[in-house]
Design a protein around this motif. Sequence first.
Motif, PDB file in Angstrom:
ATOM      1  N   TRP A 121      62.043  16.700  27.846  1.00  0.00           N
ATOM      2  CA  TRP A 121      61.623  16.881  27.356  1.00  0.00           C
ATOM      3  C   TRP A 121      61.662  15.740  26.253  1.00  0.00           C
ATOM      4  O   TRP A 121      61.718  16.400  25.518  1.00  0.00           O
ATOM      5  CB  TRP A 121      62.941  17.939  27.340  1.00  0.00           C
ATOM      6  CG  TRP A 121      63.670  18.149  26.224  1.00  0.00           C
ATOM      7  CD1 TRP A 121      65.008  18.394  25.243  1.00  0.00           C
ATOM      8  CD2 TRP A 121      63.005  19.085  25.408  1.00  0.00           C
ATOM      9  NE1 TRP A 121      65.280  19.145  24.490  1.00  0.00           N
ATOM     10  CE2 TRP A 121      63.802  19.891  24.166  1.00  0.00           C
ATOM     11  CE3 TRP A 121      61.700  19.836  25.472  1.00  0.00           C
ATOM     12  CZ2 TRP A 121      63.264  20.882  23.846  1.00  0.00           C
ATOM     13  CZ3 TRP A 121      61.117  21.467  24.602  1.00  0.00           C
ATOM     14  CH2 TRP A 121      61.800  21.010  23.623  1.00  0.00           C
TER      15      TRP A 121
ATOM     16  N   GLN B  32      59.388  15.835  23.324  1.00  0.00           N
ATOM     17  CA  GLN B  32      59.555  15.912  21.681  1.00  0.00           C
ATOM     18  C   GLN B  32      58.896  14.762  20.663  1.00  0.00           C
ATOM     19  O   GLN B  32      58.390  15.118  19.511  1.00  0.00           O
ATOM     20  CB  GLN B  32      61.202  16.391  21.490  1.00  0.00           C
ATOM     21  CG  GLN B  32      61.313  17.164  22.227  1.00  0.00           C
ATOM     22  CD  GLN B  32      62.971  17.675  21.408  1.00  0.00           C
ATOM     23  OE1 GLN B  32      63.816  16.882  22.235  1.00  0.00           O
ATOM     24  NE2 GLN B  32      64.007  18.251  20.766  1.00  0.00           N
TER      25      GLN B  32
ATOM     26  N   ALA C 187      57.608  22.339  21.903  1.00  0.00           N
ATOM     27  CA  ALA C 187      58.345  23.431  21.631  1.00  0.00           C
ATOM     28  C   ALA C 187      57.889  24.925  21.174  1.00  0.00           C
ATOM     29  O   ALA C 187      58.624  25.346  22.654  1.00  0.00           O
ATOM     30  CB  ALA C 187      59.487  22.794  20.704  1.00  0.00           C
TER      31      ALA C 187
ATOM     32  N   VAL D   1      55.267  26.161  22.248  1.00  0.00           N
ATOM     33  CA  VAL D   1      54.524  25.455  24.160  1.00  0.00           C
ATOM     34  C   VAL D   1      55.572  25.657  25.289  1.00  0.00           C
ATOM     35  O   VAL D   1      55.685  27.746  26.042  1.00  0.00           O
ATOM     36  CB  VAL D   1      53.853  24.629  24.328  1.00  0.00           C
ATOM     37  CG1 VAL D   1      53.218  25.196  26.220  1.00  0.00           C
ATOM     38  CG2 VAL D   1      52.837  24.150  23.876  1.00  0.00           C
ATOM     39  N   VAL D   2      56.812  25.383  24.796  1.00  0.00           N
ATOM     40  CA  VAL D   2      57.645  25.482  26.156  1.00  0.00           C
ATOM     41  C   VAL D   2      58.995  27.285  26.254  1.00  0.00           C
ATOM     42  O   VAL D   2      58.656  27.397  27.140  1.00  0.00           O
ATOM     43  CB  VAL D   2      58.932  24.648  25.889  1.00  0.00           C
ATOM     44  CG1 VAL D   2      60.115  25.232  26.904  1.00  0.00           C
ATOM     45  CG2 VAL D   2      58.573  23.124  26.627  1.00  0.00           C
ATOM     46  N   ALA D   3      58.740  27.335  24.562  1.00  0.00           N
ATOM     47  CA  ALA D   3      59.155  28.310  24.131  1.00  0.00           C
ATOM     48  C   ALA D   3      58.243  29.959  24.731  1.00  0.00           C
ATOM     49  O   ALA D   3      58.654  31.597  25.104  1.00  0.00           O
ATOM     50  CB  ALA D   3      59.516  28.933  22.931  1.00  0.00           C
ATOM     51  N   GLY D   4      57.415  29.707  24.098  1.00  0.00           N
ATOM     52  CA  GLY D   4      56.619  30.377  24.709  1.00  0.00           C
ATOM     53  C   GLY D   4      56.205  31.008  26.193  1.00  0.00           C
ATOM     54  O   GLY D   4      56.170  31.921  26.635  1.00  0.00           O
ATOM     55  N   LEU D   5      55.867  30.426  27.076  1.00  0.00           N
ATOM     56  CA  LEU D   5      56.100  30.603  28.714  1.00  0.00           C
ATOM     57  C   LEU D   5      57.405  31.144  28.818  1.00  0.00           C
ATOM     58  O   LEU D   5      57.788  31.298  29.986  1.00  0.00           O
ATOM     59  CB  LEU D   5      55.492  29.125  29.396  1.00  0.00           C
ATOM     60  CG  LEU D   5      54.555  28.709  29.157  1.00  0.00           C
ATOM     61  CD1 LEU D   5      54.889  27.305  29.464  1.00  0.00           C
ATOM     62  CD2 LEU D   5      53.283  29.601  29.449  1.00  0.00           C
ATOM     63  N   ALA D   6      58.992  30.833  28.106  1.00  0.00           N
ATOM     64  CA  ALA D   6      59.654  30.866  28.650  1.00  0.00           C
ATOM     65  C   ALA D   6      59.901  32.234  29.583  1.00  0.00           C
ATOM     66  O   ALA D   6      60.823  32.559  30.271  1.00  0.00           O
ATOM     67  CB  ALA D   6      60.888  30.388  28.233  1.00  0.00           C
TER      68      ALA D   6
ATOM     69  N   ALA E 249      56.468  26.251  32.439  1.00  0.00           N
ATOM     70  CA  ALA E 249      56.920  25.179  31.499  1.00  0.00           C
ATOM     71  C   ALA E 249      57.375  23.911  32.438  1.00  0.00           C
ATOM     72  O   ALA E 249      57.693  22.952  31.365  1.00  0.00           O
ATOM     73  CB  ALA E 249      57.963  26.329  30.570  1.00  0.00           C
ATOM     74  N   ARG E 250      58.653  23.971  32.962  1.00  0.00           N
ATOM     75  CA  ARG E 250      59.536  23.462  33.585  1.00  0.00           C
ATOM     76  C   ARG E 250      58.512  21.954  33.950  1.00  0.00           C
ATOM     77  O   ARG E 250      58.748  21.241  33.917  1.00  0.00           O
ATOM     78  CB  ARG E 250      60.646  23.739  34.967  1.00  0.00           C
ATOM     79  CG  ARG E 250      62.169  24.537  34.232  1.00  0.00           C
ATOM     80  CD  ARG E 250      62.692  24.128  34.835  1.00  0.00           C
ATOM     81  NE  ARG E 250      62.322  24.754  36.376  1.00  0.00           N
ATOM     82  CZ  ARG E 250      62.124  24.339  37.716  1.00  0.00           C
ATOM     83  NH1 ARG E 250      61.883  23.000  37.426  1.00  0.00           N
ATOM     84  NH2 ARG E 250      62.247  24.832  38.664  1.00  0.00           N
TER      85      ARG E 250
ATOM     86  N   LEU F 182      55.652  21.597  33.102  1.00  0.00           N
ATOM     87  CA  LEU F 182      55.017  20.719  32.233  1.00  0.00           C
ATOM     88  C   LEU F 182      55.990  19.476  31.670  1.00  0.00           C
ATOM     89  O   LEU F 182      56.048  18.180  31.325  1.00  0.00           O
ATOM     90  CB  LEU F 182      54.452  21.710  30.300  1.00  0.00           C
ATOM     91  CG  LEU F 182      53.929  20.806  29.522  1.00  0.00           C
ATOM     92  CD1 LEU F 182      52.534  21.314  29.802  1.00  0.00           C
ATOM     93  CD2 LEU F 182      53.738  22.240  28.859  1.00  0.00           C
ATOM     94  N   ILE F 183      57.255  19.785  31.797  1.00  0.00           N
ATOM     95  CA  ILE F 183      58.330  18.863  31.162  1.00  0.00           C
ATOM     96  C   ILE F 183      58.583  18.342  32.448  1.00  0.00           C
ATOM     97  O   ILE F 183      58.886  16.203  31.396  1.00  0.00           O
ATOM     98  CB  ILE F 183      59.361  19.737  30.540  1.00  0.00           C
ATOM     99  CG1 ILE F 183      58.949  20.872  29.308  1.00  0.00           C
ATOM    100  CG2 ILE F 183      60.621  18.621  30.753  1.00  0.00           C
ATOM    101  CD1 ILE F 183      60.558  21.258  29.077  1.00  0.00           C
TER     102      ILE F 183
END
Lengths: 147, 147, 147, 147, 147, 147
Positions: free
Chosen positions: D29, D33, D41, D43-48, D55-56, D58-59
Amino acid sequence: MKAEVTVQRWEQELEARGETTLERFRRGWARLQEVDGKAGARVVAGLADLAPDLARYLIEFAFGDVYARAGLDLRSREIGTVAMLAALANARPQLEVHLHGALNVGLSQDELVELLIQVGVYAGFPAALNALEAARKVFAERADPGG
Amino acid sequence: MKAEVTVQRWEQELEARGETTLERFRRGWARLQEVDGKAGARVVAGLADLAPDLARYLIEFAFGDVYARAGLDLRSREIGTVAMLAALANARPQLEVHLHGALNVGLSQDELVELLIQVGVYAGFPAALNALEAARKVFAERADPGG
Amino acid sequence: MKAEVTVQRWEQELEARGETTLERFRRGWARLQEVDGKAGARVVAGLADLAPDLARYLIEFAFGDVYARAGLDLRSREIGTVAMLAALANARPQLEVHLHGALNVGLSQDELVELLIQVGVYAGFPAALNALEAARKVFAERADPGG
Amino acid sequence: MKAEVTVQRWEQELEARGETTLERFRRGWARLQEVDGKAGARVVAGLADLAPDLARYLIEFAFGDVYARAGLDLRSREIGTVAMLAALANARPQLEVHLHGALNVGLSQDELVELLIQVGVYAGFPAALNALEAARKVFAERADPGG
Amino acid sequence: MKAEVTVQRWEQELEARGETTLERFRRGWARLQEVDGKAGARVVAGLADLAPDLARYLIEFAFGDVYARAGLDLRSREIGTVAMLAALANARPQLEVHLHGALNVGLSQDELVELLIQVGVYAGFPAALNALEAARKVFAERADPGG
Amino acid sequence: MKAEVTVQRWEQELEARGETTLERFRRGWARLQEVDGKAGARVVAGLADLAPDLARYLIEFAFGDVYARAGLDLRSREIGTVAMLAALANARPQLEVHLHGALNVGLSQDELVELLIQVGVYAGFPAALNALEAARKVFAERADPGG
């Protein structure tokens, strides 16, 4: 020569079978409606003016010949098609049609998300991310069919 | 902001779960052997000198994280992977590994041929023809494991 | 109209510069040798009978125009080229040439392995695995140049 | 057998290291950033909601495992990623994210244009032209961050 | 060594020819206008601020060197280019430009539809379907040039 | 609804035409032999044991339906197919078959080299270079048919 012998045997089989293009078309149109539903009908309607023969080949060959074959169940066929279209990543409209198709033949939304996550391993994260955007759109259409 | 909230929640979940990379590795190695058998072990061994960490990621991420997930059965996962690799058509060695994998988890040779015929509709006849050559090789290896 | 004005300005600049194709060729041949060394020379020699003009374009355009530009260092250019060729995954011979090229302009073998591991994230594990096989071959050629 | 020996050694190393998924997540993470900033951020929010585990991954995997590795500097990593995404040409949203990323880690707009011109040599002019359209959009967003 | 001999011969030929980049540029600009008409001019104008040198290379190399060659008629060249762009399926704007180009050099709309139907056999139905959508747009632009 | 009306009209047309699969097969086999000659027969023979139905579809659909259509001459069809296969770059065996095909229907070796040089502009130099290697092999086979 081997090819000629094979060809002669196939001609005899095809003569015995006596299948017409009309039969293939009808079988394909039924299969297309079963799998892709309205989304498939829209593809056909959309091609009717510009390239009607390609729409016919889609019905006759893709659905009347291939998708109508007995050796693999429809659920498995749709898993394969969705995975291919997601991996190719240049077939967004067709991916949406077959995400509908996969839901139509019994896959759950959760199973499709699982499948698209797996796309990331073999075709890269971008392919998976973009396929999931297509799934988001399709799932919303199912939630609000009149939308 | 949304991402930060999501991230905090994930951190709490991961802390509660306490999973280690060793656990992921062991889960992945078991899954890889279950799916790909000896062909998978050869991939790992082949990378051990040049890029061992990529082999570890394959075990930990591709198999320990993704392939070990519960939401989709192994048969369906292998159908998706074989279809993707055939469509991408630049992954011949991996296609062979997963044709073995598909047979290992219960698909029949006839079902795989059906799937590869279907590749022709979505990725073109050349992709299908070349994937069938890979299948011919894999089927021969199964018929003569010592070959 | 905008395009015509731009074109007129370019014509004036090109007239003032007076550059000949011979100059581009010489600049490109020097750059190709600097980057790709013997592997580049083999590509040129290999095309000389069948499509000599494509070899000339490779020298004049790809190396005399593009690779000779000042705005990006050679190390960065080779990183970009190796990453592209690995991701496209249908350019194995060219990937080998540019793995040599990347080593020639100062990247280490370890840095290239790092880069190819990263290919897996964006183009999928198969692309990374196959690119590492190309790297294995190239690294062996460097260890035993007479091999 | 070779793979088993390698696997045993890796298990010992992983046990000694004792790394948890939470550590990988936090490292990833931070790296995401640092590289992609707000675009990452998003992209992460969009997959949540739809596929939080992707998303996890990816991180944890793409950034916590791969992008956090020490053997290649961030500037070089972003050059490789931008070049790959431009060449694949089916990853427009991800190309935009990493054009931002490349600027975030110190590449200039002029260097990125140089890199994308070079894409034309290896992936064809259309790939380069389309990547430059993505760059035009990203450069405009940097000029007018509130736009 | 073979490459060096070839290079020396080419240098002599290029010296005898004395061609300048300005000549290539003028030849290319004329060819680009002949083939792509206004659609080509828009591409050039669109690049003039961001990457003018790529626009120049498009004119000098793609059209001044390659498209201006004598050995293959323009009709055949446009058939090849349209087929490639449709098969690659990630070059939609360029496909539209060259569908215009193909019409400009004498192909009929019916012939282009024939060609795009054939794309389905080699690159899959999705590539053909998406290329036909591009054709629909281009044909409408021809019917209503002021639209 | 539009699709249903279209489908009804097609059914009437197909009924009036009364075409059988045997007719399509015979038309396709004749066309395949005309275009691809012995190389096409080898493809058919090679599939006869493993996936005979895919070979039939190649004959019935690709050649009996598409390649047999009247609206585009065979020379133009082969130009399009060779360009596609070279650009896709994952269809080497099929590219060789259709380089033979292009020569069979009247293209010269020089015209094919011209076409493959042009591939470099749209699909990148590697695609062109690799396609020219295929051409080198095919041209040698023509020079020494017994080789």
